[in-house]
Design a protein around this motif. Structure first.
Motif, PDB file in Angstrom:
ATOM      1  N   PRO A 132      -3.074  -2.376   8.908  1.00  0.00           N
ATOM      2  CA  PRO A 132      -3.771  -1.339   7.994  1.00  0.00           C
ATOM      3  C   PRO A 132      -5.567  -1.224   8.413  1.00  0.00           C
ATOM      4  CG  PRO A 132      -2.226  -3.036   6.242  1.00  0.00           C
ATOM      5  CD  PRO A 132      -2.156  -3.355   7.541  1.00  0.00           C
ATOM      6  N   TYR A 157      -6.938   4.616   6.431  1.00  0.00           N
ATOM      7  CA  TYR A 157      -7.221   4.079   4.686  1.00  0.00           C
ATOM      8  C   TYR A 157      -8.944   4.852   5.034  1.00  0.00           C
ATOM      9  CZ  TYR A 157      -3.211   1.818   2.754  1.00  0.00           C
ATOM     10  OH  TYR A 157      -2.339   2.111   2.283  1.00  0.00           O
ATOM     11  N   GLN A 178      -2.643   9.391  -0.039  1.00  0.00           N
ATOM     12  CA  GLN A 178      -2.504   8.137   0.144  1.00  0.00           C
ATOM     13  C   GLN A 178      -3.958   7.168   0.579  1.00  0.00           C
ATOM     14  OE1 GLN A 178      -0.361   9.546   0.577  1.00  0.00           O
ATOM     15  NE2 GLN A 178       1.417   8.291   2.096  1.00  0.00           N
ATOM     16  N   GLN A 198      -7.269  -4.808  -1.341  1.00  0.00           N
ATOM     17  CA  GLN A 198      -6.478  -3.439  -2.375  1.00  0.00           C
ATOM     18  C   GLN A 198      -5.124  -3.162  -1.570  1.00  0.00           C
ATOM     19  OE1 GLN A 198      -8.995  -0.729  -4.583  1.00  0.00           O
ATOM     20  NE2 GLN A 198      -6.788   0.460  -4.779  1.00  0.00           N
ATOM     21  N   TYR A 199      -6.014  -3.213  -0.259  1.00  0.00           N
ATOM     22  CA  TYR A 199      -4.781  -2.355   0.471  1.00  0.00           C
ATOM     23  C   TYR A 199      -4.633  -3.113   1.952  1.00  0.00           C
ATOM     24  CZ  TYR A 199      -6.605   1.532  -1.718  1.00  0.00           C
ATOM     25  OH  TYR A 199      -7.291   2.448  -2.158  1.00  0.00           O
TER      26      TYR A 199
END
Length: 265
Positions: A132, A157, A178, A198-199
């Motif tokens: 990610p 993100y 999201q 968190q991600y």
């Protein structure tokens, strides 16, 4: 005070207020121009005023002439290349001095930090890692990252200012809801670490926005959380009229546009 030279200060960063106050303190009338109407401190001084809205070269030149600006001070973001060029061209067209304030660079390439020439290369490098990605470069260059993330099937993100222009940029680029993280920086070390955890972020993308841009906190958070870092290089636009010290910039302005009550600050 009405006879004081009028200065156009192109701002939008955290340095806007301290620079505007320095200019006003030595006797200038300062009009701060920002691209958006986002909340921003511009300095608590009666000689400081603000206008909002993007201006192209011709609109800047018209503003300079209409308001009888004696000089243009460009203190916009280090990566705002189009704004810098428009401001230089407008000042030249109106035969006014152009001075630029630029934050000192902070990032040096190392084993944990990879530099990229532009956003296209940064997107390719970041999304090839398979983990990610957290994008902290704002909302203006989302498209290559969204495309690369979709191509590689990874989560993307993007942290950006909560503003209608940012939301529109997300819609235009196709960034999923999201993947949108809204907030106003700079962010602390712990805030960055919490977001990375968190991600489950594996790659962080940033610009070298300098100390005031919170880069040091991002780099340290990435190191502690074992994230790879991709840094989009700054455009090299340094000239004899570029300053990384506000007092030196003000002193240079006083040389070409003296006030009636110039004094040392």
């Amino acid at each position: 005070m009405n006879d004081a030279p009028h200065i156009l200060l192109l701002g939008g960063t955290s340095e806007t207020a301290p620079l505007a106050v320095k200019l006003a303190t030595v006797g200038y009338q300062v009009l701060v121009s920002t691209a958006t109407d986002a909340a921003l401190a511009v300095g608590d001084h009666p000689a400081i005023h603000r206008r909002c809205g993007r201006l192209d070269r011709d609109q800047l030149a018209a503003l300079i002439d209409r308001q009888r600006m004696m000089a243009v001070i460009d203190a916009t973001h280090p990566y705002a290349r189009d704004v810098h060029q428009a401001a230089r061209d407008a000042a030249t067209h109106s035969q006014r001095p152009y001075l630029r304030y630029q934050r000192r660079a902070l990032v040096e390439a190392s084993g944990a930090v990879v530099t990229a020439r532009d956003h296209d290369e940064a997107a390719r490098l970041a999304c090839a890692d398979g983990r990610p990605v957290l994008l902290t470069t704002g909302s203006r260059h989302l498209a290559p990252y969204v495309a690369a993330a979709q191509r590689n099937g990874i989560a993307l993100y993007a942290r950006m200012l909560d503003h209608p222009e940012a939301v529109a940029a997300c819609e235009q680029s196709g960034l999923a809801e999201q993947g949108r993280i809204f907030g106003r920086g700079p962010f602390s070390l712990e805030q960055n670490r919490a977001l990375i955890r968190q991600y489950n972020i594996g790659v962080l993308v940033t610009k070298d926005s300098g100390q005031a841009g919170g880069v040091a906190e991002k780099l340290e958070a990435a190191r502690l959380e074992q994230c790879r870092v991709i840094v989009v290089q700054r455009p090299d636009e340094t000239t004899d009229h570029t300053f990384d010290d506000m007092d030196r910039l003000v002193a240079a302005l006083q040389q070409c546009c003296p006030t009636l009550r110039c004094r040392h600050i």
